[in-house]
Design an enzyme around this catalytic site. Structure first.
Site, PDB file in Angstrom:
ATOM      1  N   ASP A  36       0.851  -1.179   0.000  1.00 37.77           N
ATOM      2  CA  ASP A  36       0.000   0.000   0.000  1.00 37.77           C
ATOM      3  C   ASP A  36       0.894   1.238   0.000  1.00 37.77           C
ATOM      4  OD1 ASP A  36      -3.291   0.161   0.983  1.00 37.77           O
ATOM      5  OD2 ASP A  36      -2.146   1.998   0.673  1.00 37.77           O
ATOM      6  N   ILE A  59       1.274  -0.969  -6.945  1.00 38.85           N
ATOM      7  CA  ILE A  59       1.279  -2.307  -7.531  1.00 38.85           C
ATOM      8  C   ILE A  59       1.977  -2.291  -8.891  1.00 38.85           C
ATOM      9  CG2 ILE A  59      -0.181  -4.129  -8.488  1.00 38.85           C
ATOM     10  CD1 ILE A  59      -0.270  -4.168  -5.533  1.00 38.85           C
ATOM     11  N   GLU A  60       1.639  -1.261  -9.691  1.00 37.55           N
ATOM     12  CA  GLU A  60       2.206  -1.220 -11.046  1.00 37.55           C
ATOM     13  C   GLU A  60       3.699  -0.922 -11.043  1.00 37.55           C
ATOM     14  OE1 GLU A  60      -0.077   2.715 -10.415  1.00 37.55           O
ATOM     15  OE2 GLU A  60      -0.203   0.609  -9.827  1.00 37.55           O
ATOM     16  N   SER A  78      -8.165  -5.268  -2.560  1.00 31.63           N
ATOM     17  CA  SER A  78      -9.293  -4.353  -2.432  1.00 31.63           C
ATOM     18  C   SER A  78      -8.946  -3.087  -3.202  1.00 31.63           C
ATOM     19  CB  SER A  78      -9.544  -4.042  -0.947  1.00 31.63           C
ATOM     20  OG  SER A  78     -10.620  -3.171  -0.801  1.00 31.63           O
ATOM     21  N   CYS A  81     -12.123   2.137  -4.587  1.00 32.73           N
ATOM     22  CA  CYS A  81     -13.555   2.007  -4.880  1.00 32.73           C
ATOM     23  C   CYS A  81     -14.144   3.223  -5.581  1.00 32.73           C
ATOM     24  CB  CYS A  81     -14.317   1.757  -3.580  1.00 32.73           C
ATOM     25  SG  CYS A  81     -14.225   3.135  -2.395  1.00 32.73           S
ATOM     26  N   SER A 408     -11.892   0.433   5.415  1.00 25.94           N
ATOM     27  CA  SER A 408     -11.593  -0.928   5.811  1.00 25.94           C
ATOM     28  C   SER A 408     -12.590  -1.946   5.273  1.00 25.94           C
ATOM     29  CB  SER A 408     -11.538  -1.003   7.342  1.00 25.94           C
ATOM     30  OG  SER A 408     -11.198  -2.289   7.772  1.00 25.94           O
TER      31      SER A 408
END
Length: 423
Positions: A36, A59-60, A78, A81, A408
């Protein structure tokens, strides 16, 4: 491997099923990496799990070879969003915040190359209601099918496991199908990669998604005992690929005359039904012992009461319901979470009756009788299923704690889904 929109939730929710992943889910395991870029979330995560490798990067920004060196069996993710929320712009895969998710989909087929030997056996993904009807979801299931996974999708709220909090979320669990041959996987690998890169839309046949999941689904009543007790948006729902967005939202069922506190008849009836559901525990089971002085800092100030009284979702300790806590809790009022009535001797109806006909000073005095307060961060964590061992480090402000908890996942729900996934 774990990745998330905010490690305080996306990571802690799985790790509380522990770094020996068995405290809640009973599944033995070891977290090889948590990923993260949120500074506060990483600080909280490191405080609770100091021995787990924590990667503060996108991540990338992680190469395929680096992923392969981890030799992991499960991905828990996750993604952000915001591209899928009903109140947002709903940019879906055109939103830059889906970049990390699309990168994972691009990588996944390449895990099965001869050099990298194998794909992870299990995948769990969480997101908000709205993801189930997105182009991102279609890319996800197309990639999983092409890589040889069987999968199942759900809409689940913590009420399904007896927790008095509404937090309806989309979940997908996927496992590698043992019947999917290496040759077949090789044949679809190039096709899956190209389709992800072009962000193509596709439909998935129901037999492709359910193959290999029959044993897990047979255990569904044990994992979610209240699965089919009522036809409600708060009941766990198995999604159909032909009608992925079949869950009716709360906003769509609100109708009827306006009652006190700007509620409709449908609102009041829904809340009464929730409070009469004995399968759900009472709010008081999740409250922490409070001394009078401790409560003062959580009381709603007069100016907030004056401005937002008619918009508050008020619950009592004996209630069996509360609304979803968001990252804006404690900072904003409308739609961010329930508040608790501290003085239960005062009848709420008597306070709100004729409230619009008195002066502002009298209105404040009336509302103060209820002793309305915010749930403490620890109480929100309790309603989110976090174990008592979970702690916030010194220096993390109350608003930062609320914000992280609002991003969360519910620990108990995720743990039950993990049980279902590995069964």
């Amino acid at each position: 491997m774990q990745s998330g929109k905010d490690a305080g939730g996306a990571v802690a929710s799985v790790v509380s099923s522990d770094n020996n992943i068995h405290s809640e889910s009973g599944i033995p395991g070891h977290v090889v990496a948590a990923i993260d870029i949120n500074t506060t979330a990483n600080q909280i995560y490191r405080h609770n799990f100091p021995d787990t490798p924590l990667w503060n990067k996108t991540i990338e920004g992680i190469a395929l070879d680096d992923f392969n060196k981890l030799s992991f069996d499960m991905i828990l993710m996750s993604p952000p969003c915001q591209p899928f929320t009903r109140i947002g712009l709903q940019g879906d895969i055109s939103d830059p915040r889906t970049k990390s998710f699309l990168y994972v989909l691009d990588l996944l087929p390449r895990f099965s190359s001869p050099q990298l030997h194998r794909l992870p056996r299990f995948i769990l993904l969480e997101n908000v209601k709205g993801f189930e009807s997105s182009a991102a979801r279609e890319l996800l299931v197309k990639t999983l099918t092409g890589c040889g996974y069987s999968f199942q999708e759900f809409m689940v709220s913590p009420t399904s496991v007896g927790i008095p909090n509404s937090r309806l979320r989309y979940f997908l669990i996927a496992k590698m199908s043992t019947s999917f041959s290496t040759q077949a996987r090789s044949e679809v690998r190039s096709q899956a990669r190209s389709e992800v890169r072009s962000q193509a839309r596709s439909e998935v046949r129901s037999q492709a998604r359910s193959e290999g999941m029959s044993q897990a689904m047979s255990q569904l009543p044990d994992v979610f005992p209240h699965f089919a007790e009522a036809d409600s948006s708060e009941q766990p729902t198995v999604l159909s690929p032909t009608c992925p967005g079949s869950c009716q939202s709360e906003e769509e069922v609100r109708e009827g005359q306006v009652l006190y506190k700007l509620e409709t008849a449908a609102d009041a009836q829904r809340k009464r039904s929730q409070n009469q559901d004995l399968s759900i525990r009472q709010i008081q089971d999740f409250l922490e012992p409070q001394r009078e002085g401790d409560l003062e800092q959580h009381l709603l100030p007069p100016r907030t009461l004056l401005r937002y009284a008619l918009l508050l979702d008020i619950v009592q300790p004996t209630c069996r319901r509360s609304v979803c806590f968001t990252k804006g809790y404690g900072r904003y009022v409308e739609g961010t979470g329930s508040v608790l009535q501290g003085c239960t001797e005062t009848q709420m109806e008597s306070v709100f009756a004729g409230l619009d006909q008195v002066s502002e000073e009298e209105k404040v005095q009336q509302l103060l009788k209820l002793k309305l307060r915010y749930f403490t961060p620890r109480e929100v964590a309790n309603l989110m299923g976090f174990p008592q061992s979970f702690m916030f480090p010194e220096g993390v402000s109350t608003l930062q704690q609320y914000r992280t908890l609002g991003n969360s996942l519910n620990v108990v729900v995720v743990s039950r889904l993990l049980q279902l996934l590995v069964s």
